[in-house]
Design a protein around this motif. Sequence first.
Motif, PDB file in Angstrom:
ATOM      1  N   ALA A 254      41.316  36.701  55.158  1.00  0.00           N
ATOM      2  CA  ALA A 254      42.206  35.546  55.033  1.00  0.00           C
ATOM      3  C   ALA A 254      42.334  35.111  53.579  1.00  0.00           C
ATOM      4  N   ALA A 255      41.206  35.055  52.865  1.00  0.00           N
ATOM      5  CA  ALA A 255      41.247  34.663  51.455  1.00  0.00           C
ATOM      6  C   ALA A 255      41.960  35.715  50.621  1.00  0.00           C
ATOM      7  N   ASP A 256      41.727  36.989  50.935  1.00  0.00           N
ATOM      8  CA  ASP A 256      42.351  38.070  50.165  1.00  0.00           C
ATOM      9  C   ASP A 256      43.855  38.141  50.410  1.00  0.00           C
ATOM     10  N   VAL A 257      44.285  37.850  51.637  1.00  0.00           N
ATOM     11  CA  VAL A 257      45.718  37.860  51.935  1.00  0.00           C
ATOM     12  C   VAL A 257      46.442  36.807  51.110  1.00  0.00           C
ATOM     13  N   LEU A 258      45.838  35.635  50.985  1.00  0.00           N
ATOM     14  CA  LEU A 258      46.451  34.588  50.169  1.00  0.00           C
ATOM     15  C   LEU A 258      46.587  35.025  48.723  1.00  0.00           C
ATOM     16  N   HIS A 259      45.551  35.695  48.202  1.00  0.00           N
ATOM     17  CA  HIS A 259      45.557  36.062  46.785  1.00  0.00           C
ATOM     18  C   HIS A 259      46.387  37.325  46.527  1.00  0.00           C
ATOM     19  N   VAL A 260      46.070  38.387  47.260  1.00  0.00           N
ATOM     20  CA  VAL A 260      46.731  39.674  47.003  1.00  0.00           C
ATOM     21  C   VAL A 260      48.111  39.723  47.633  1.00  0.00           C
ATOM     22  N   GLY A 261      48.214  39.303  48.898  1.00  0.00           N
ATOM     23  CA  GLY A 261      49.486  39.411  49.602  1.00  0.00           C
ATOM     24  C   GLY A 261      50.504  38.362  49.206  1.00  0.00           C
ATOM     25  N   LEU A 262      50.052  37.125  49.025  1.00  0.00           N
ATOM     26  CA  LEU A 262      50.977  36.027  48.733  1.00  0.00           C
ATOM     27  C   LEU A 262      50.932  35.582  47.277  1.00  0.00           C
ATOM     28  N   GLY A 263      50.009  36.134  46.507  1.00  0.00           N
ATOM     29  CA  GLY A 263      49.952  35.816  45.087  1.00  0.00           C
ATOM     30  C   GLY A 263      49.396  34.443  44.767  1.00  0.00           C
ATOM     31  N   VAL A 264      48.655  33.846  45.697  1.00  0.00           N
ATOM     32  CA  VAL A 264      48.067  32.527  45.448  1.00  0.00           C
ATOM     33  C   VAL A 264      46.820  32.703  44.592  1.00  0.00           C
ATOM     34  N   PRO A 265      46.744  32.096  43.422  1.00  0.00           N
ATOM     35  CA  PRO A 265      45.570  32.259  42.564  1.00  0.00           C
ATOM     36  C   PRO A 265      44.335  31.603  43.159  1.00  0.00           C
TER      37      PRO A 265
ATOM     38  N   PRO B 247      40.353  25.168  45.999  1.00  0.00           N
ATOM     39  CA  PRO B 247      40.434  23.758  46.421  1.00  0.00           C
ATOM     40  C   PRO B 247      41.136  23.571  47.765  1.00  0.00           C
ATOM     41  N   VAL B 248      42.068  24.470  48.116  1.00  0.00           N
ATOM     42  CA  VAL B 248      42.733  24.362  49.417  1.00  0.00           C
ATOM     43  C   VAL B 248      41.734  24.582  50.546  1.00  0.00           C
ATOM     44  N   PHE B 249      40.906  25.623  50.413  1.00  0.00           N
ATOM     45  CA  PHE B 249      39.885  25.885  51.433  1.00  0.00           C
ATOM     46  C   PHE B 249      38.824  24.783  51.446  1.00  0.00           C
ATOM     47  N   LEU B 250      38.530  24.220  50.279  1.00  0.00           N
ATOM     48  CA  LEU B 250      37.585  23.100  50.213  1.00  0.00           C
ATOM     49  C   LEU B 250      38.136  21.901  50.970  1.00  0.00           C
ATOM     50  N   ALA B 251      39.419  21.637  50.797  1.00  0.00           N
ATOM     51  CA  ALA B 251      40.055  20.527  51.516  1.00  0.00           C
ATOM     52  C   ALA B 251      40.066  20.801  53.016  1.00  0.00           C
ATOM     53  N   ALA B 252      40.297  22.062  53.397  1.00  0.00           N
ATOM     54  CA  ALA B 252      40.295  22.415  54.815  1.00  0.00           C
ATOM     55  C   ALA B 252      38.915  22.199  55.424  1.00  0.00           C
ATOM     56  N   LEU B 253      37.876  22.592  54.684  1.00  0.00           N
ATOM     57  CA  LEU B 253      36.510  22.390  55.171  1.00  0.00           C
ATOM     58  C   LEU B 253      36.198  20.905  55.297  1.00  0.00           C
ATOM     59  N   ALA B 254      36.601  20.118  54.313  1.00  0.00           N
ATOM     60  CA  ALA B 254      36.377  18.672  54.367  1.00  0.00           C
ATOM     61  C   ALA B 254      37.100  18.055  55.566  1.00  0.00           C
ATOM     62  N   ALA B 255      38.294  18.568  55.866  1.00  0.00           N
ATOM     63  CA  ALA B 255      39.048  18.051  57.013  1.00  0.00           C
ATOM     64  C   ALA B 255      38.339  18.363  58.317  1.00  0.00           C
ATOM     65  N   VAL B 256      37.813  19.581  58.433  1.00  0.00           N
ATOM     66  CA  VAL B 256      37.075  19.949  59.650  1.00  0.00           C
ATOM     67  C   VAL B 256      35.844  19.061  59.809  1.00  0.00           C
TER      68      VAL B 256
ATOM     69  N   ALA C 274      36.817  32.727  48.259  1.00  0.00           N
ATOM     70  CA  ALA C 274      37.679  32.330  47.139  1.00  0.00           C
ATOM     71  C   ALA C 274      36.848  31.876  45.943  1.00  0.00           C
ATOM     72  N   ALA C 275      35.792  31.097  46.199  1.00  0.00           N
ATOM     73  CA  ALA C 275      34.952  30.598  45.103  1.00  0.00           C
ATOM     74  C   ALA C 275      34.221  31.730  44.398  1.00  0.00           C
ATOM     75  N   GLY C 276      33.743  32.695  45.170  1.00  0.00           N
ATOM     76  CA  GLY C 276      33.048  33.833  44.566  1.00  0.00           C
ATOM     77  C   GLY C 276      33.964  34.662  43.690  1.00  0.00           C
ATOM     78  N   ASP C 277      35.180  34.930  44.165  1.00  0.00           N
ATOM     79  CA  ASP C 277      36.139  35.690  43.354  1.00  0.00           C
ATOM     80  C   ASP C 277      36.595  34.883  42.147  1.00  0.00           C
ATOM     81  N   LEU C 278      36.649  33.560  42.304  1.00  0.00           N
ATOM     82  CA  LEU C 278      37.030  32.706  41.178  1.00  0.00           C
ATOM     83  C   LEU C 278      36.020  32.820  40.040  1.00  0.00           C
ATOM     84  N   THR C 279      34.741  32.742  40.363  1.00  0.00           N
ATOM     85  CA  THR C 279      33.713  32.824  39.310  1.00  0.00           C
ATOM     86  C   THR C 279      33.586  34.229  38.745  1.00  0.00           C
ATOM     87  N   ALA C 280      33.719  35.234  39.612  1.00  0.00           N
ATOM     88  CA  ALA C 280      33.547  36.616  39.155  1.00  0.00           C
ATOM     89  C   ALA C 280      34.711  37.078  38.296  1.00  0.00           C
ATOM     90  N   ASN C 281      35.928  36.703  38.673  1.00  0.00           N
ATOM     91  CA  ASN C 281      37.115  37.202  37.985  1.00  0.00           C
ATOM     92  C   ASN C 281      37.681  36.196  36.983  1.00  0.00           C
TER      93      ASN C 281
END
Length: 264
Positions: A99-110, A116-125, A163-170
Motif C-alpha cells: 500500500a505504501a509502495d503503490v502510493l510512492h511508486v505507482g501514484l508518485g506520492v513522495p 504524515p498522511v499515514f500518521l494522521a490515519a493512525l491517529a484517526a483510528v 513510509a517512515a523507514g523509506d523516508l529516512t533511508a532515502n
Amino acid sequence: MTTTQLQQPRQPQLPSSLRRMASKVPEVTAWFWVIKVLTTGMGETASDYLAHLLGPIPAVTLGGVALAAALALQFSARQYVAWIYWTAIVMVSVFGTMAADVLHVGLGVPYTVSTPVFLAALAAVFGVWYAAERTLSIHSIRTRRREVFYWATVLATFALGTAAGDLTANNAGLGYLGSGVMFAVVIAVPVVAHRRLGLSAIAAFWSAYVVTRPLGASFADWMAVSTGRGGLGLGLGPVTLCWTVAILGLVGYLAATHKDVARP
C-alpha cells in the motif's frame, strides 16, 4: 415447562460486536517483539520480490486476497492461536508495504507526504477506537468490535512504518543500515520513557509497535539490496526465505509451549 423455568428471567442477548471472547492476541513478551520485527522485515522483502516477479498490480491483488483470507481466519478463531495470528500479521506486513509502495511508486506520492498522511490515519483510528471503547489496551481485545479496531490499527502502523523507514533511508540519506541503527535506538525511547518518566504502558506499547516496522524493514533491505546501494547483496528472495524460516521456527515454538498465551 416447569415452574422453575417459568420463574427464570430470559438473559438478554448482547450484540455480537460486544460479546466477550477469549483473548485474541498474544501476551507481550520478548518473543512477541522478536517475531514482530522479523515479520516486518520479511514483509518488506516479500512485497518487493512479488512486485518484481509478478508485476505491481498482480502482486497487490494477490496480497489483498491473501490478507483478506488471513484476517477471515483470525476473526473466525475463538481464541488466540499462534500460527493463525502471526499469519495475519505477516500478510498485514506484506500488504501494508504494498500500500505504501503503490502510493510512492505507482501514484508518485513522495514519502514526505505519505508519512504524515499515514500518521494522521493512525491517529484517526486511535481516536475512533478510544471514543468507542475508552481504552486502547491490547489486553482488552475480547470483543468483536475491539478486534476490528485492533487490526485497523495494526494495518495503519505497518503503512506508516513503511513510509517512515523509506523516508529516512532515502530522503534523509541515512541508507538502510543507518536507518536500521537509528530505529534501533528510537525503539528504546518509549521503553525508557515508560520505566523512568511515567509514560503509560499503552502509549509506550503502540509507540514501540510503530517503530518495529521501519526497524525490521531497514535491516532486511540492507541485507537484500546490492553492495552498490550500500547493502549486502543477498537478494530479495533469499532474505525473504531466511526470515520466513526464522518466523516459522519461533511461531512453532510458541505454538508448542504456549509461552505467549494469556493466563486467566
